[in-house]
Structures are given as structure tokens and as C-alpha cells.
Design an enzyme around this catalytic site. Structure first.
Site, PDB file in Angstrom:
ATOM      1  N   HIS A 175       0.857  -1.186   0.000  1.00 43.18           N
ATOM      2  CA  HIS A 175       0.000   0.000   0.000  1.00 43.18           C
ATOM      3  C   HIS A 175       0.889   1.231   0.000  1.00 43.18           C
ATOM      4  O   HIS A 175       1.843   1.316   0.761  1.00 43.18           O
ATOM      5  CB  HIS A 175      -0.914   0.006   1.219  1.00 43.18           C
ATOM      6  CG  HIS A 175      -1.878   1.150   1.198  1.00 43.18           C
ATOM      7  ND1 HIS A 175      -3.050   1.105   0.504  1.00 43.18           N
ATOM      8  CD2 HIS A 175      -1.813   2.379   1.741  1.00 43.18           C
ATOM      9  CE1 HIS A 175      -3.690   2.260   0.629  1.00 43.18           C
ATOM     10  NE2 HIS A 175      -2.951   3.052   1.375  1.00 43.18           N
TER      11      HIS A 175
ATOM     12  N   LEU B 211     -10.385  -3.893   3.145  1.00 47.19           N
ATOM     13  CA  LEU B 211      -9.374  -3.161   2.381  1.00 47.19           C
ATOM     14  C   LEU B 211      -8.429  -2.353   3.273  1.00 47.19           C
ATOM     15  O   LEU B 211      -8.867  -1.619   4.138  1.00 47.19           O
ATOM     16  CB  LEU B 211     -10.107  -2.209   1.428  1.00 47.19           C
ATOM     17  CG  LEU B 211      -9.273  -1.486   0.385  1.00 47.19           C
ATOM     18  CD1 LEU B 211      -8.716  -2.466  -0.632  1.00 47.19           C
ATOM     19  CD2 LEU B 211     -10.107  -0.410  -0.285  1.00 47.19           C
ATOM     20  N   ASP B 212      -7.134  -2.468   3.029  1.00 49.87           N
ATOM     21  CA  ASP B 212      -6.102  -1.680   3.731  1.00 49.87           C
ATOM     22  C   ASP B 212      -6.049  -1.975   5.227  1.00 49.87           C
ATOM     23  O   ASP B 212      -5.412  -1.232   5.982  1.00 49.87           O
ATOM     24  CB  ASP B 212      -6.300  -0.157   3.556  1.00 49.87           C
ATOM     25  CG  ASP B 212      -6.212   0.276   2.106  1.00 49.87           C
ATOM     26  OD1 ASP B 212      -5.698  -0.501   1.287  1.00 49.87           O
ATOM     27  OD2 ASP B 212      -6.648   1.394   1.799  1.00 49.87           O
ATOM     28  N   ALA B 213      -6.717  -3.033   5.669  1.00 50.06           N
ATOM     29  CA  ALA B 213      -6.724  -3.312   7.102  1.00 50.06           C
ATOM     30  C   ALA B 213      -6.100  -4.659   7.440  1.00 50.06           C
ATOM     31  O   ALA B 213      -6.180  -5.116   8.573  1.00 50.06           O
ATOM     32  CB  ALA B 213      -8.151  -3.245   7.647  1.00 50.06           C
TER      33      ALA B 213
ATOM     34  N   ARG C 105      -3.380  -2.179  15.998  1.00 52.90           N
ATOM     35  CA  ARG C 105      -3.294  -2.233  14.537  1.00 52.90           C
ATOM     36  C   ARG C 105      -2.071  -3.026  14.062  1.00 52.90           C
ATOM     37  O   ARG C 105      -1.952  -3.366  12.896  1.00 52.90           O
ATOM     38  CB  ARG C 105      -3.243  -0.797  13.975  1.00 52.90           C
ATOM     39  CG  ARG C 105      -3.239  -0.700  12.453  1.00 52.90           C
ATOM     40  CD  ARG C 105      -4.492  -1.301  11.860  1.00 52.90           C
ATOM     41  NE  ARG C 105      -4.413  -1.409  10.402  1.00 52.90           N
ATOM     42  CZ  ARG C 105      -3.892  -2.450   9.764  1.00 52.90           C
ATOM     43  NH1 ARG C 105      -3.416  -3.474  10.442  1.00 52.90           N
ATOM     44  NH2 ARG C 105      -3.868  -2.477   8.455  1.00 52.90           N
TER      45      ARG C 105
END
Lengths: 282, 282, 282, 282
Positions: free
Chosen positions: A189, A224-226, C208
Site C-alpha cells: 500500500h 481493504l487496507d486493514a 493495529r
């Protein structure tokens, strides 16, 4: 040499049991990295085992581990070394990540056998041909999208692919695709996640006036993106840098974060733990 | 919690033996870092052991390990955690490294009990007094040097010091002193070793026009500036930086390299192997 | 020596006009950094002027610039060097940023004269007293908040403060306060903005699973966490790091990002441009 | 757009004179970086000049500067932008630096026109052919060495080369060659100079147990490994890294330090000042 990675609920004596199994067959431990997450009592380990003096067939040694693995309620994976991962690279237009992977593969920095390159544009076709790697141009615009992913999935199945690399592949993956190839898809990303999620992260970064930009290599999940982050890289930004300069610096971040992320994955240095990735760095 | 570090000649089954000993007394491994140097067949390991459920006295557990340790021809060390290392800091004029250590100690970043500060100048006396730590001003100019080191050694002995930190202590140590406190003395050198050995490294660096300067934290040996390196740190240099700027940037390198080096040593993350140091980083 | 920083709409010949003014009074330019943002045609510059041979009084030289400055529709600022900025530090409980500023001030790394330390808790009072700096404990809980900020503002006014440093001051500033002291307040945010805005960024970062954590030094604006960024710093995170480890590493990020940010501001190396900050780095 | 770089003895009013010349022809300064070394009173500057509105031919503007340049006893250089530097790359066996330069050139990251690749081995011939760049295999073993350098020099002359890149070219250059192409030859040295001068720096680094390894991009002078340093890069070393791992990490250092060094040189961001290089970074 064998690499073993393993995760399981923590209990006393796991290391002893694993090490006993290895010693009982005359294997020798070269490297043992173990970590227990005491928050939720999970045990993670990665072992490098010298099998030169082992007293059974390697495959018997591997299958013989099943009894212990199941008793520990573990997930585990053995990998013979040296090895090459059967890999497909997905691209759109930009070439920098693709070139980086190809170069590192040719230098044996990355233990990959690249069976195909797939592009929803044909910009990378010439590079694939120079390297003698089959290139599949699969148009995915508009309502061809679902068909396109069916075709890609079929290629991954046919080629018994162990790793799919999204090397700046500018398509959102359908959930069924993420699920079928879960743990086998790595994305790069072009931002320092979780900052600048979404489109045009370099423009966003310019507008916010950040002093560092970055890139993030992560496992692909339906969210998405996680997905679990494997590696991140940053570079310093100056006030004189235009959005184009940020893209240029960002390309360098992307290349190195992706290359390191692939390397960690290939050498079984990663274990996915929910939306985090344990990485036994080297 | 116990920390165990151990090194020995490599052989099959070491991990199993160690883990069995721990499991046999109901200890639980929280972290196991092991590394075998295959060049010269040496085994190195660091373990964190949860002793909450252990079935004997901690000291019996520790002394009980002797049989195995000796059988392995190992050098090993157990440390109860939490702990505080009895520490003396040696200084001359500059205060930045001293201040860094004092601050990190007060924040519990460094597990130290600072019993004395010793200076061959009195510049740091006021700081010691503010913190309520005894300060010994030992003049070492000219022919007072040998006497001075005798006095320092006596303080280290009297206070049963486990760690001596040379926090920009500008004196060359006599061999007998290095030998007596071998493995217990950590120095911060104000250059990126092995570059710029000797006097005035920042002026040397300026003259050479390097683009990065650094600092090196290392164990002290009789061979000046050649002891095992624990940690290094660099900062970027611009053409507009004067030698004074390099000193300023260098101070930051010194503070952080020294702080990390002390931390690695204190938590038994270092094992000296000839003139190299194994460091199990965290 | 004089430092001049200036911004204005771009037009041809600005550098010539400024340099002519300086040369006409026999000043000598030691460093001239200029940058034109061609997106919106803005001109930014920072100059270091050797005034040893200047042919008028310094103050006449400075006021004489008004004609040119106004003709250019510029904002500009002269600063005599050496100088010390009259500074107030605002704190709550944690001491690491405060200690860093105090130490760097005492080392002349930061050209500050710290006139007061203000705390909405009294945890830092002892440190202030050791340094002989007045400490104001201003309770701001509940409905004392507005009164508290009125008191702080009065201190800043009375002490003719040029810089207010929020050194982990855990209070949201009212808009009127941000407006009154606009461009004079610097904050350190304990995350790599714009990631992890809001409370508990280290816990967010841990959850995260990021591989780098950071801190951000920025000018304070009424829009919380969105002010112009002066400096950012990151450190690498390992899977073995707990949220407490992230806080520990984060403290180091905060200390160095804040110290560099203050230094850039103090030496007039920053020019605010909307929500971005031009930083002429050194 | 024109780039001007200039160095001369310092005196009052230089910036004014240069800026006046530009303004008098209606040029517009986009970026002006100036630095005076007060130790030896030398003035260095780099300017980016927007020539869109200039009132004479570009070449007249350039030659018209001669009067001022000579009056200042300056060395200076104008470069039209965009441009491509006529470049020859010299190689031996390894391909990573060559590949990096080729890729960045194809991406327009580096403004180069690569006219030839010269190898004293033929390992890189296939790469050159894939890219359609002439490859000259010039054997330099034993007594063919002097002849070899004569041939290389002739190629550089015939192709009017502006830049020669030693991309891991494992030959010591004769003095006459260094002199003839002084300021036009850039080398990448596989260590963090001045550490580990000479052969096998990665093995030396391993033996010394350093915690950071690096690479150095520098101008070539007759004094081997002592030319002005343009850029340096380091990577962290772990105890588990073998000398082979150091070589792998070192390759990454070499690629990025070389690429940035070439970029600085190509965009006239470097000025050689004795054995130091002024670098106006971007």
C-alpha cells in the site's frame, strides 16, 4: 534444513516437547525464536532445524510431528530449505515493484519461482517478455471485473501458486477471492498505514504537510487496507518536495517494504495473529 | 520471572535439555531466543522464564541447573526480574550522557541503582548532588593517574558494583583495571567505530566530509576502542554543519546508543563472543 | 548576526531586491535559503546576515527594511543572534519532554529562557524547583477549565512569552487561546499524525500491529491535531513489544521530534503556510 | 529552466550581484541555496532560474554571465533543464548497481542517456543487450590493464561522456585517468568510509562485529577511497547475520547511496571543495 513455524494456545512445556521431538530424531536446532503473547496466552515459534544427521526420512519426520502438533492444538508448517515459492505477480501500470521483485529473484535475494505475471493493463508485458515469464493481460474494466477475478483465480489454482503479490495492482479484490487465497496474498500500500487510507495518498500527504512518507506491506484481507501489516518503511520529506517528488520517494519506500515483506513471508518468518502479524525479523 | 543467558559449544539436543529442565520444575518459557554460530559451532541462548508456578525455591531451581550447565560446558547466568543493577558512572566534563542515564533510571527505562558518580573533574558534581548521589572527585592528572584508578577500583569493589558506565570518561584505562572488571564496563565512543579512532573524531569527520556521523557503545577491553560493540547510532550530516554542529548531533547519537547498549546489557540481552557481542535485540 | 525570514507573493526580482538592500548597507549573506511554491506562487526565504561591517545601527537597518517589505506585500521577521526566546512550558504528569527541553536549554542546544513551567497537575513541580524555575500549579478539572486558561494566558502576557511549549500537556485548548497565541504554541503529539488521532495512540498502534510508531511536533491551531507539522520521528516496533514498550519507544520519538521542532522554530527556520510548515532544515 | 551552480571566494554583495543579473534579464528565481564556509571564506550557491520570461536568448544569458563570473573569480556551471547526461557505466561482475541505474533511468528518476556499458568481465553483457545499450568487454587482466584504460578513455572521449559511473567496477584507476576525467567519475564503495578501506569490507565488518554496515558514493580521485563523499547509507546488522547477509544488506546500501549520489550530481546539487563535497540535498 527445515523451517518450522508454529502457533498454539500457551501451556507449560511446549518448547521442551518440540525440542524433544527434534532431538529424539537427532535433528539440530540452529535458530529458535519463540514468543508468548501473555495478553491472550498464545505461543508462537519459528525454528531452523539442521536435518543432516536426522535418523528418518524427512517426510516421516514431518508427518511424525502430527501427533504432537495436534496434541498442542497448534497450527504449524514445515518448509524444506532451499526452496522456491511458486509465485504470481499482479500488476497494473507501474513497474517499479515488479522490477524490484524480478531483480531480487534473479539475485536469489528472494526464493521465488515466478510462474506468471498478470496485468489488468498491458504496460508490464514487455518486461515480462524480456524475462521470459508468461504475461496474462486480463481486462477488468466495468462489468468484466468479476470474470477477470475468476480467470485470475483459475491461474492461481492451475499453477498451484503459493504466493500472490499485488505489486501496485490497482483493483479492489472481491471477498470470495480474499477468502480463497487467505494468507497467500501480499499487497503493497502506497502510504504509511493507517494514515492516508484510500485514493491518492501522496497528494493527501502533500496536503497535510507531513515530514515523513511511507509504504506498508500487508496481507490481503476482505477489509481493504486493514490486513495484518508485515513491514513498513518511511522516507523524509522536505518542504521543497512536490507531490511528484513524494511519489518518487514513495516508490523507494514501496520497493523496499515490499521486498522485505516478501522475504519475511517466504522464509516463514511471519505468523498471522488476528489482524496483527508476528514477524521474526532477520 | 527469571532471565537465563547461556553459551556453550554446540551439540544436538541442547534446547531440549534446557527446556526439559525448566518444564520438569513447572516453569513456563515466555521468550526463547537461540542462535547457533555455524562458523565455529557455538550455541547462544537467552530465555525468559515465568516462575510463578515453579515447584521449588527459585534458588534451588538456579543451583539445580549447575549439573546441566557443567555437562554442556556452558557459561550461563540467571537474573531475577525485576532487579536493579548496582552501577557506578564515570565522567569527566560533559553532562549529556550522565543526564540521559539519570533520567532513564528515574523513568525506570533502565533498571539501575546508581551508587556513585566518579569524576576526574568536578563538572558533574552539582548534578550528582541534585540527584542525591554520592560524587567522588578523583584527580588523575599526571602521576596521580595510577593512584586514581586504584581508588576507583576500591569504590567498585566496596560497592559491589555490577556495572561501570564510562559516560564520556576521558581517561585511558590501565590493563589491570580492564581485566579486573572485564565484562562489567561499558563505554560510549564518540565515533562510528572503526572509523575515526583516536582523538577529536568530530573534527576528523568534518575534515573527511562524511555524510553520516555516529557513536558506538562497546564493552571495554585493554585494547582501546576495539572492545565488542553492543550498539551504534548514526545521524545525517549536512554541508552546512560545522564541527560544533557535528558535536551537537554526535551528543544525540551518544545518548541513544549508550542508553540502548546499557539496556541490552542490563536485561542480559548481550553475550560476549571474542571481540563480537551477540545482542538479542528488543 | 541577523536572521531574516520572509514570505510574500512571488514576483520577479525579489531576491535581487532583498540582497541589494543588504549589500547597500554592507551586510554579508552567510546563508540564503529560498524556495518558491510554484503551485500557488508564494515566495519563502530565510537569510543569515553577518552584520559586523554594517554601516548603520542594527535597528535602523531593520526598520529601513519596512519600505521594501511592504512593497513586496511580505510578512517578515528579523531576529538578532545570539538570542534567547522567552518560553513557558506547559505540562501535566509526564516528565520526559520537560526534562529533554531543560537539558538542551542548559547545554545551549536550545536558545530558550524558560520563565515559567505551568502544570495542571503538580507532578513536575519538584523538577522545576530543582532548576530554580517558577512553577504554577493551575487546576483545570471540571468547571475550572476556563478560569485555568485565563490564568495561563495572563502568565504568557505578563512574561511577554515568545514561545509556549505543550510538553505533553493533556488539555484541549479553547479557540480563543489558540487564536491569541497563534504561531507561538508548539505541541508534541504522541503519534505519527495523521494516524491514530485521538486518545491512547499507543494502544491503537499496538492493536493495529504497525511496524513503526512515531511522534509529531506541530503548531497548535484550534483544529485539534491538525496544525502545521514541523517535525516527525519514528521508531521500529517488534512483535514482542507490549503497549508499554510502545510508550517507552514513543517517549524517545517525542523527545527528539519536539527538540528538533523547537530548534527549527527558535532559529526561525519555519514559516507557516496555511496548514503546512515550510522548514529550512539544518 | 536553468540550474546555476557557483563557488568563489567570499565577499560582500555576491548574492545581490547574481540576483541582479538574473532580474535584469527578467529571469525568476525558483530556488536559491547559498552557503558560506566561514572557516576559509568560500561562497557556494545553487540556483534554479525560471527562464520563461527571459528577455534574451538563453545562450546569450549564459555567456553574458561571464563578466560577473570572472569578476567574482568564480567557478560556475549552467545547465539547461530538462536534460540528459551522456553517461557510461563501468562494471565487473555484479549487477545490482547496474540494474538500479538502468531502472531509475527508465523511470526518469535519473536524467541519464547511457551511451555504453563497459565491463572488464562479460557478466553484464546480457543485461546491456536486453536494454539495447552497447556493451564493450575490455579485458584488463595482467599487463592488459594500461591498454584497457586507454580504450576506456577513448570511449569516454568519443562519446563526449559527461559522467562515468563505477558501478562496482573492481579495478584501481591509474592517476592519469582520474586526472583526465576529474569531477566526472562517481564510484560506489562497499563500506561506510572511512571504515573498512581496502578489500573485503563485509568480511572486515563481520569480524569487527559492527551493528551498522554501509556504503559510500564518492567522486573518484587518484587517492583511492579518499575522494569527496557525496552520499552514504547504512543498514542495521543483527548477530545472526552471516558475512553473506552483510553482502546482501550491503547491496541495498550500495544501490540507494549510488542512486542518490548520481541524482545529486546530475542535478548539479554537488560542488567539490577540496576533499569534501558540498551537497544541496533534496
Amino acid at each position: 534444513m527445515l523451517i518450522l513455524k508454529l502457533s498454539c494456545p500457551d501451556q507449560h512445556g511446549i518448547v521442551a516437547k518440540i525440542a524433544n521431538y527434534i532431538a529424539s530424531h537427532n535433528g539440530n536446532l540452529l535458530e529458535f525464536n519463540q514468543f508468548t503473547n501473555t495478553f491472550d496466552s498464545k505461543f508462537f515459534a519459528r525454528l531452523e532445524i539442521d536435518t543432516a544427521d536426522i535418523d528418518v526420512e524427512i517426510n516421516s519426520f514431518i508427518t511424525g510431528f502430527n501427533v504432537l502438533g495436534e496434541a498442542l492444538k497448534a497450527e504449524w508448517h514445515f518448509r524444506h530449505s532451499p526452496f522456491k515459492l511458486r509465485t504470481v505477480i499482479l500488476v497494473t501500470k507501474t513497474t517499479h515493484c515488479l522490477n524490484e521483485i524480478l531483480w531480487r529473484t534473479s539475485e536469489s535475494d528472494l526464493p521465488l519461482e515466478i510462474t506468471s505475471i498478470i496485468g489488468n493493463r498491458d504496460h508490464c508485458q514487455a518486461i515480462a517478455e524480456k524475462e521470459g515469464i508468461p504475461f496474462h493481460h486480463i481486462d477488468m474494466d466495468g462489468d468484466q471485473k468479476n470474470d477477470g477475478f475468476q480467470q485470475i483465480a483459475q491461474i492461481l489454482r492451475d499453477e498451484e501458486v503459493q504466493l500472490g503479490i499485488l505489486a501496485r495492482f490497482m483493483q479492489i479484490l472481491p471477498n470470495w477471492f480474499c477468502d480463497e487465497f487467505s494468507g497467500k496474498l501480499i499487497n503493497i500500500h502506497h502510504s504509511f498505514l493507517p494514515a492516508f487510507i484510500g485514493a491518492n495518498p501522496y497528494r493527501q500527504a502533500y496536503n497535510r504537510g507531513v515530514k515523513l512518507i511511507g509504504a506498508t506491506c500487508h496481507y490481503v484481507t476482505a477489509d481493504l487496507d486493514a490486513g495484518p501489516i508485515i513491514e513498513q518503511e518511511v522516507k523524509r520529506v522536505l518542504h521543497s518536495h512536490s507531490p511528484q517528488d513524494l511519489m518518487r520517494l514513495g516508490r523507494d519506500c514501496e520497493r523496499s517494504a515490499l521486498a522485505r515483506g516478501i522475504r519475511y513471508h517466504a522464509y516463514d518468518r511471519t505468523i498471522i495473529d488476528g489482524n496483527r502479524a508476528i514477524v521474526f525479523e532477520d
